[in-house]
Design a protein around this motif. Structure first.
Motif, PDB file in Angstrom:
ATOM      1  N   ASP A  51       0.893  -1.161   0.000  1.00 19.47           N
ATOM      2  CA  ASP A  51       0.000   0.000   0.000  1.00 19.47           C
ATOM      3  C   ASP A  51       0.939   1.221   0.000  1.00 19.47           C
ATOM      4  N   MET A  52       0.417   2.394  -0.267  1.00 21.48           N
ATOM      5  CA  MET A  52       1.319   3.566  -0.261  1.00 21.48           C
ATOM      6  C   MET A  52       1.021   4.571   0.861  1.00 21.48           C
ATOM      7  N   ASP A  53      -0.121   5.241   0.807  1.00 19.26           N
ATOM      8  CA  ASP A  53      -0.377   6.304   1.795  1.00 19.26           C
ATOM      9  C   ASP A  53      -0.459   5.742   3.211  1.00 19.26           C
ATOM     10  N   GLU A  60      -0.676  10.550   5.265  1.00 20.20           N
ATOM     11  CA  GLU A  60      -1.932  10.568   6.031  1.00 20.20           C
ATOM     12  C   GLU A  60      -2.087  11.790   6.946  1.00 20.20           C
ATOM     13  N   TYR A  63      -3.680  14.528   5.003  1.00 18.46           N
ATOM     14  CA  TYR A  63      -5.131  14.337   4.803  1.00 18.46           C
ATOM     15  C   TYR A  63      -5.868  14.786   6.061  1.00 18.46           C
ATOM     16  N   MET A  87      -9.591   6.093   5.493  1.00 17.68           N
ATOM     17  CA  MET A  87      -8.238   5.750   5.027  1.00 17.68           C
ATOM     18  C   MET A  87      -8.258   4.674   3.951  1.00 17.68           C
ATOM     19  N   ALA A 151      -0.047  -0.965  -4.668  1.00 21.36           N
ATOM     20  CA  ALA A 151      -1.490  -0.910  -4.961  1.00 21.36           C
ATOM     21  C   ALA A 151      -2.068   0.181  -4.070  1.00 21.36           C
ATOM     22  N   THR A 152      -2.312   1.353  -4.648  1.00 20.59           N
ATOM     23  CA  THR A 152      -2.736   2.510  -3.854  1.00 20.59           C
ATOM     24  C   THR A 152      -4.056   3.075  -4.339  1.00 20.59           C
ATOM     25  N   GLY A 153      -4.879   3.517  -3.411  1.00 21.01           N
ATOM     26  CA  GLY A 153      -6.146   4.152  -3.783  1.00 21.01           C
ATOM     27  C   GLY A 153      -5.930   5.544  -4.341  1.00 21.01           C
ATOM     28  N   SER A 154      -4.700   6.059  -4.201  1.00 22.00           N
ATOM     29  CA  SER A 154      -4.415   7.409  -4.719  1.00 22.00           C
ATOM     30  C   SER A 154      -4.578   7.442  -6.234  1.00 22.00           C
ATOM     31  N   ASP A 215      -1.717  -0.032   6.014  1.00 18.17           N
ATOM     32  CA  ASP A 215      -1.874   0.722   7.278  1.00 18.17           C
ATOM     33  C   ASP A 215      -3.343   0.875   7.644  1.00 18.17           C
TER      34      ASP A 215
END
Ligand SMILES: O=P(O)(O)OC[C@@H](O)CO
Ligand SMILES: [Mg+2]
Length: 270
Positions: A51-53, A60, A63, A87, A151-154, A215
């Motif tokens: 994951d990234m953020d 985070e 945000y 998140m 794999a990021t939601g960004s 995270d």
């Protein structure tokens, strides 16, 4: 509850599908099963998905800062129980939750919230730093030729802003799947993004040979429903009730022990 030592292995019998929950155990039972599970660990991890953020980069807090700013205008406060719901999700999905949970429906649309949030974040994102242990772990896996990806939601635009100072680390990734990828139909906690990420490795990979680092509760849930193993590195302000689904909880990637997952051990003493 993860010990401060940061290592807490949930009692999964490694040969069983990773999503099997063995239910609640007393702490001494847990410790015994932890040792048994670690010793019985026959499952070899062959691929890693990050994951990234909040896991690779410290985005985070930005945000949180910006969402607090928006709420100040409406004399409302932001808290971690709301943060836990936002998140890791796709921007528009987290915006809808934010507006609804903060009672702003009819006052602020999710699209208006996103526009304001992204505007404020543009200045902050370029200063994103790598989180502790990231450089060491990714360089180690790269040297040992362990295929890995992100794999990021960004969305792409914010991904570029956040990672512009960390090109070398992200260049070690076999591929990067983002929240606005056309193949990703639903954001985390749906398994889509991890399934798309797994399918883009060179060879066919059994999901149970993939280790995900996350995270966020939504990310952990997505990885589990994709049939993968997941190490969670939660912010210490996230309530422990959100840790349940993870196979291992760490306070930092500095505490990660590759050999516990059949990956090459670190050679440095660090
Ligand atoms: O890289 P991740 O954690 O999926 O972040 C997505 C983004 O929505 C921030 O929460
Ligand atoms: Mg995250």
């Amino acid at each position: 509850m993860a010990s401060r030592a940061g290592l807490f292995l949930l009692p999964f019998a490694f040969h069983s599908p990773p999503s099997l929950h063995l239910g609640r155990r007393s702490s001494s039972h847990l410790l015994m099963e932890k040792a048994a599970a670690a010793a019985a660990a026959t499952r070899q991890i062959t691929h890693v998905i990050f994951d990234m953020d909040g896991l690779l980069i410290d985005s985070e807090p930005f945000y949180t800062l910006v969402q607090e700013k928006v709420l100040e205008r409406f004399n409302k406060t932001f808290d971690w129980s709301l943060k836990a719901k936002l998140m890791g999700k796709k921007a528009i999905e987290s915006a809808r939750i934010f507006v609804e949970e903060c009672g702003l429906t009819g006052i602020l649309t999710p699209e208006e919230f996103l526009e304001e949030r992204e505007g404020l974040l543009q200045e902050l994102f370029p200063s994103c730093q790598l989180l502790p242990g990231v450089e060491r772990l990714i360089s180690h896996l790269h040297v040992n030729q362990i295929p890995m990806c992100v794999a990021t939601g960004s969305y792409k635009q914010t991904f570029d802003l956040k990672t512009q100072r960390h090109g070398e680390i992200f260049s070690m990734m076999h591929h990067i799947v983002m929240g606005d990828d056309p193949d990703v139909k639903h954001g985390k906690p749906s398994p889509d993004i991890f399934q798309v990420a797994a399918n883009r490795f060179e060879m066919n990979v059994d999901p149970a040979e993939i280790l995900v680092f996350e995270d966020a509760p939504a990310g952990v849930a997505a990885a589990k429903s994709a049939g993968m193993w997941v190490v969670m590195v939660p912010d210490e302000r996230l309530d422990a009730s959100h840790h349940k689904e993870a196979d291992q909880i760490l306070t930092s990637l500095l505490d990660f022990s590759p050999s516990l997952w059949g990956l090459p051990p670190f050679t440095d003493a660090a």
